[in-house]
Design a protein around this motif. Structure first.
Motif, PDB file in Angstrom:
ATOM      1  N   TYR A 198      47.243 -95.444 -62.030  1.00 42.69           N
ATOM      2  CA  TYR A 198      47.822 -95.662 -60.701  1.00 42.69           C
ATOM      3  C   TYR A 198      49.290 -96.111 -60.810  1.00 42.69           C
ATOM      4  O   TYR A 198      50.101 -95.823 -59.965  1.00 42.69           O
ATOM      5  CB  TYR A 198      47.053 -96.746 -59.955  1.00 42.69           C
ATOM      6  N   ARG A 212      41.463 -90.204 -57.497  1.00 42.82           N
ATOM      7  CA  ARG A 212      40.023 -90.527 -57.530  1.00 42.82           C
ATOM      8  C   ARG A 212      39.152 -89.290 -57.272  1.00 42.82           C
ATOM      9  O   ARG A 212      38.077 -89.176 -57.841  1.00 42.82           O
ATOM     10  CB  ARG A 212      39.705 -91.641 -56.525  1.00 42.82           C
ATOM     11  N   PHE A 215      46.736 -91.892 -54.623  1.00 45.42           N
ATOM     12  CA  PHE A 215      45.595 -92.687 -55.099  1.00 45.42           C
ATOM     13  C   PHE A 215      44.287 -91.944 -54.809  1.00 45.42           C
ATOM     14  O   PHE A 215      43.387 -91.894 -55.643  1.00 45.42           O
ATOM     15  CB  PHE A 215      45.550 -94.055 -54.422  1.00 45.42           C
ATOM     16  N   THR A 216      44.188 -91.412 -53.596  1.00 46.47           N
ATOM     17  CA  THR A 216      42.953 -90.711 -53.217  1.00 46.47           C
ATOM     18  C   THR A 216      42.772 -89.463 -54.076  1.00 46.47           C
ATOM     19  O   THR A 216      41.674 -89.183 -54.556  1.00 46.47           O
ATOM     20  CB  THR A 216      42.994 -90.333 -51.725  1.00 46.47           C
ATOM     21  N   VAL A 267      38.856-105.406 -49.562  1.00 52.01           N
ATOM     22  CA  VAL A 267      40.163-104.740 -49.587  1.00 52.01           C
ATOM     23  C   VAL A 267      39.901-103.271 -49.944  1.00 52.01           C
ATOM     24  O   VAL A 267      39.460-102.973 -51.061  1.00 52.01           O
ATOM     25  CB  VAL A 267      41.097-105.387 -50.637  1.00 52.01           C
ATOM     26  N   PRO A 313      47.591-102.056 -55.755  1.00 53.76           N
ATOM     27  CA  PRO A 313      47.301-101.976 -54.319  1.00 53.76           C
ATOM     28  C   PRO A 313      48.195-102.938 -53.534  1.00 53.76           C
ATOM     29  O   PRO A 313      48.619-103.976 -54.065  1.00 53.76           O
ATOM     30  CB  PRO A 313      45.840-102.427 -54.214  1.00 53.76           C
ATOM     31  N   ASP A 314      48.449-102.602 -52.267  1.00 54.33           N
ATOM     32  CA  ASP A 314      49.305-103.446 -51.424  1.00 54.33           C
ATOM     33  C   ASP A 314      48.792-104.876 -51.349  1.00 54.33           C
ATOM     34  O   ASP A 314      49.571-105.822 -51.367  1.00 54.33           O
ATOM     35  CB  ASP A 314      49.387-102.862 -50.005  1.00 54.33           C
ATOM     36  N   ALA A 315      47.455-105.044 -51.265  1.00 53.98           N
ATOM     37  CA  ALA A 315      46.888-106.391 -51.134  1.00 53.98           C
ATOM     38  C   ALA A 315      47.238-107.246 -52.344  1.00 53.98           C
ATOM     39  O   ALA A 315      47.529-108.437 -52.212  1.00 53.98           O
ATOM     40  CB  ALA A 315      45.369-106.313 -50.976  1.00 53.98           C
ATOM     41  N   ILE A 316      47.239-106.649 -53.515  1.00 52.32           N
ATOM     42  CA  ILE A 316      47.567-107.394 -54.743  1.00 52.32           C
ATOM     43  C   ILE A 316      49.050-107.732 -54.752  1.00 52.32           C
ATOM     44  O   ILE A 316      49.450-108.842 -55.114  1.00 52.32           O
ATOM     45  CB  ILE A 316      47.222-106.545 -55.993  1.00 52.32           C
ATOM     46  N   GLU A 333      41.511-100.489 -50.834  1.00 48.72           N
ATOM     47  CA  GLU A 333      42.036 -99.836 -52.030  1.00 48.72           C
ATOM     48  C   GLU A 333      41.392-100.410 -53.301  1.00 48.72           C
ATOM     49  O   GLU A 333      41.069 -99.673 -54.243  1.00 48.72           O
ATOM     50  CB  GLU A 333      43.562 -99.964 -52.079  1.00 48.72           C
ATOM     51  N   LEU A 334      41.192-101.722 -53.322  1.00 51.00           N
ATOM     52  CA  LEU A 334      40.521-102.328 -54.478  1.00 51.00           C
ATOM     53  C   LEU A 334      39.090-101.819 -54.597  1.00 51.00           C
ATOM     54  O   LEU A 334      38.597-101.554 -55.698  1.00 51.00           O
ATOM     55  CB  LEU A 334      40.487-103.855 -54.338  1.00 51.00           C
ATOM     56  N   PHE A 391      40.174-112.548 -51.326  1.00 51.69           N
ATOM     57  CA  PHE A 391      40.804-112.044 -50.101  1.00 51.69           C
ATOM     58  C   PHE A 391      39.973-112.357 -48.861  1.00 51.69           C
ATOM     59  O   PHE A 391      40.392-112.053 -47.745  1.00 51.69           O
ATOM     60  CB  PHE A 391      41.019-110.531 -50.212  1.00 51.69           C
ATOM     61  N   GLY A 413      38.094 -94.060 -48.766  1.00 54.40           N
ATOM     62  CA  GLY A 413      38.367 -93.987 -50.215  1.00 54.40           C
ATOM     63  C   GLY A 413      37.131 -94.288 -51.031  1.00 54.40           C
ATOM     64  O   GLY A 413      36.895 -93.677 -52.087  1.00 54.40           O
ATOM     65  N   SER A 442      37.901 -98.922 -53.628  1.00 57.50           N
ATOM     66  CA  SER A 442      37.902 -97.540 -54.136  1.00 57.50           C
ATOM     67  C   SER A 442      38.089 -97.521 -55.648  1.00 57.50           C
ATOM     68  O   SER A 442      37.430 -96.766 -56.365  1.00 57.50           O
ATOM     69  CB  SER A 442      39.035 -96.741 -53.492  1.00 57.50           C
ATOM     70  N   ARG A 443      39.008 -98.351 -56.132  1.00 53.81           N
ATOM     71  CA  ARG A 443      39.271 -98.379 -57.573  1.00 53.81           C
ATOM     72  C   ARG A 443      38.035 -98.851 -58.340  1.00 53.81           C
ATOM     73  O   ARG A 443      37.712 -98.334 -59.415  1.00 53.81           O
ATOM     74  CB  ARG A 443      40.479 -99.281 -57.875  1.00 53.81           C
TER      75      ARG A 443
END
Lengths: 239, 354
Positions: free
Chosen positions: A217, A77, A73-74, B43, A221-224, B45-46, B39, B86, B48-49
């Protein structure tokens, strides 16, 4: 845009980063490097060196190409951040190619169909199948991510050869689930492949409006994923 | 000199154009509040996206609003640390590529120094020495500055940042995100002494901060007294929620004011600077003004748009560095944790004197 545009192609979606400078399909210069850390420190110094070795200035470039995933992922980006910044400053068109497409392109002219599987860590793989003709890679399904076991159970017919870092990593599983299937050694650096594929696509659609690169991707993401798992099925997040 | 500033250290993608006076010609911010709301906090990762999606349109907006072209930009400034790695990387890689392709220098700016310059943008150079309290969702630091761009650390949080504590308590009460403005609004209607909450002090005499104890005390209170979760953030709230918001705010502000008062007694500043997202808090501003201004100590804070993360403050912090030729090279990267200063001021331990 000249018939054979000067192209910068960049891939930092895995630990093996690469930069290629092309003129049409011809490679003018190529650099690759391995890192266990972030590519953020490396990419622009490598680009500066590649340009110097090819006796080019950054403003000589006509088309900017980046591998947009799947992968780290990094890394995705970092590559797209660089590509967006260069594109904005140079006002030059941008194109993206997926890592799955770039690997598949390596087998153009050698095979008619290929299934690409890339290591996604966590015992998972990213995968997609392609139809190949000379200079063309056409996906025959959507890019996906699944556990190695699920992937092995959903492979295309045995006549379709398999390649990629994921297939190579899980070759024992592949051999058990589908003995005798062709497993082809994948290419390593992807930037030259992505640059060439982007060139051929540009030749077929040179007036295509400037693309705003988006990341591929595949895995949310893990949170989702955790939130989706906790919700009733109908409310699950699909993004 | 025209500077393009870029900031992406947490959940706001920002770009700004600053002229050398300095004058803010534009300041564009793409907030991610809607993305993280569900959340109850950011978050990574979110975030960064979202930064990758937002960076290009935000920079374009800043240039458009400043009525300048990218080719007019003479320097690019970017936040390189501290923050979510990120998120930082998106801004840093984009800014480096811009700088490289435009052939203009790059200045790497520490995010906390950006917050200091947000207040300088508002008020001009501070009357030194200055005590600078930076309080936000990711940072709680008290700095002492005897001259511009020179900082000594007086105190910092040992656990949660102040804004983080606001977010966590608001989440616990079901009030939404970000918690700071919501609790600040509700606190004005409640009784701040309804629920006594702990204000941490360290036995070693350090002025360091801690907000995890207050947060844990709220968790315990809610469970013991069966305080109901709020139905909706914008609905009228029951008295218990209002009183709890007021009591929580009283404890947080009391802790911050205690530290700055004790530091001021030792260091005799001519001004106290409040900056960072929590510096928007009306209760905090009022309490600091009420205490320090009668003593002739000015209390300075930026306008609300410059207290939260923005790129005008990053460009402003870059300006003196650019004038001195302190530029970053192509290997510059992003770092999650880098102290603004390694110099710490020892404070007398009042407990030892007793």
């Amino acid at each position: 845009m000249p018939a054979h545009p000067r192209i910068l192609s960049l891939d930092v979606t895995s630990s093996l980063g690469s930069i290629s400078l092309l003129e049409g399909p011809e490679i003018l210069g190529e650099r690759s490097w391995k890192t266990d850390h972030s590519h953020a420190e490396t990419v622009l110094p490598e680009l500066e060196s590649a340009l110097r070795e090819a006796s080019l200035a950054i403003r000589d470039l006509d088309l900017l190409v980046g591998v947009n995933g799947p992968g780290s992922f990094t890394g995705i980006r970092i590559g797209l951040g660089i590509l967006l910044g260069l594109g904005e400053a140079l006002a030059k068109p941008l194109r993206t190619v997926s890592a799955l497409e770039a690997v598949a392109f390596h087998f153009c002219g050698l095979r008619n169909r290929i299934h690409v599987s890339l290591d996604a860590r966590r015992n998972q793989v990213f995968f997609q199948s392609f139809d190949l003709t000379y200079g063309s890679v056409e996906p025959s399904d959507e890019p996906s991510c699944a556990s190695a076991d699920e992937w092995a159970a959903s492979l295309p017919p045995p006549s379709v050869p398999v390649t990629g870092s994921g297939a190579w990593l899980h070759r024992a599983l592949l051999e058990r689930s589908c003995p005798g299937r062709d497993l082809l050694r994948p290419p390593e650096a992807l930037s030259a492949l992505a640059g060439r594929l982007a060139f051929y696509r540009w030749q077929h659609a040179p007036t295509k409006p400037q693309e705003s690169p988006t990341a591929l991707y595949i895995r949310p993401p893990d949170a989702i994923r955790k939130a989706s798992a906790a919700m009733p099925q109908k409310q699950a997040f699909s993004g | 000199m025209l500077i393009l500033g870029i900031e992406s250290s947490c959940d706001e993608t920002a770009a700004a154009v600053l002229s050398g006076e300095p004058q803010v010609l534009s300041s564009a911010v793409a907030s991610q509040i809607d993305v993280h709301h569900a959340f109850g906090g950011v978050v990574p990762e979110l975030a960064s996206r979202e930064h990758l999606r937002n960076i290009r349109p935000v920079v374009q907006q800043a240039l458009r609003e400043a009525a300048v072209e990218l080719r007019d930009i003479e320097c690019v400034a970017v936040t390189y640390a501290p923050g979510l790695i990120g998120s930082l990387l998106v801004g840093v890689t984009y800014a480096k590529a811009l700088s490289f392709a435009l052939g203009v220098p790059l200045v790497a700016v520490h995010h906390l120094e950006g917050h200091v310059f947000a207040a300088e943008l508002e008020h001009g150079p501070f009357p030194y020495p200055a005590l600078i309290l930076i309080v936000s969702g990711g940072h709680s630091s008290l700095l002492f500055s005897e001259e511009r761009e020179k900082y000594k650390l007086v105190a910092q949080t040992r656990d949660d940042a102040a804004g983080e504590a606001y977010d966590k308590v608001a989440k616990l009460l079901g009030l939404g995100y970000p918690g700071g403005p919501i609790l600040d609004r509700l606190a004005a209607e409640g009784n701040p002494r309804a629920y006594p909450l702990p204000m941490a002090r360290f036995s070693d005499g350090s002025l360091d901060l801690s907000f995890s104890g207050i947060k844990t005390a709220v968790v315990r209170l809610v469970a013991e007294q069966q305080i109901p979760r709020a139905a909706a953030a914008d609905a009228p709230q029951p008295g218990e929620i209002l009183d709890l918001a007021a009591s929580f705010q009283y404890a947080v502000i009391g802790t911050l004011l205690d530290r700055v008062k004790r530091a001021a007694a030792h260091l005799s500043p001519r001004c106290v600077v409040l900056t960072g997202g929590v510096a928007c808090n009306r209760g905090l501003r009022a309490a600091f003004r009420e205490h320090f201004e009668p003593q002739g100590i000015r209390v300075l804070f930026p306008r609300p748009a410059w207290t939260t993360d923005n790129a005008a403050m990053i460009a402003a912090a870059a300006l003196p560095k650019a004038r001195r030729g302190e530029f970053a090279d192509l290997r510059t990267s992003a770092y999650a944790t880098v102290p603004l200063t390694r110099e710490r001021i020892p404070m007398p331990n009042p407990l030892k004197n007793n």
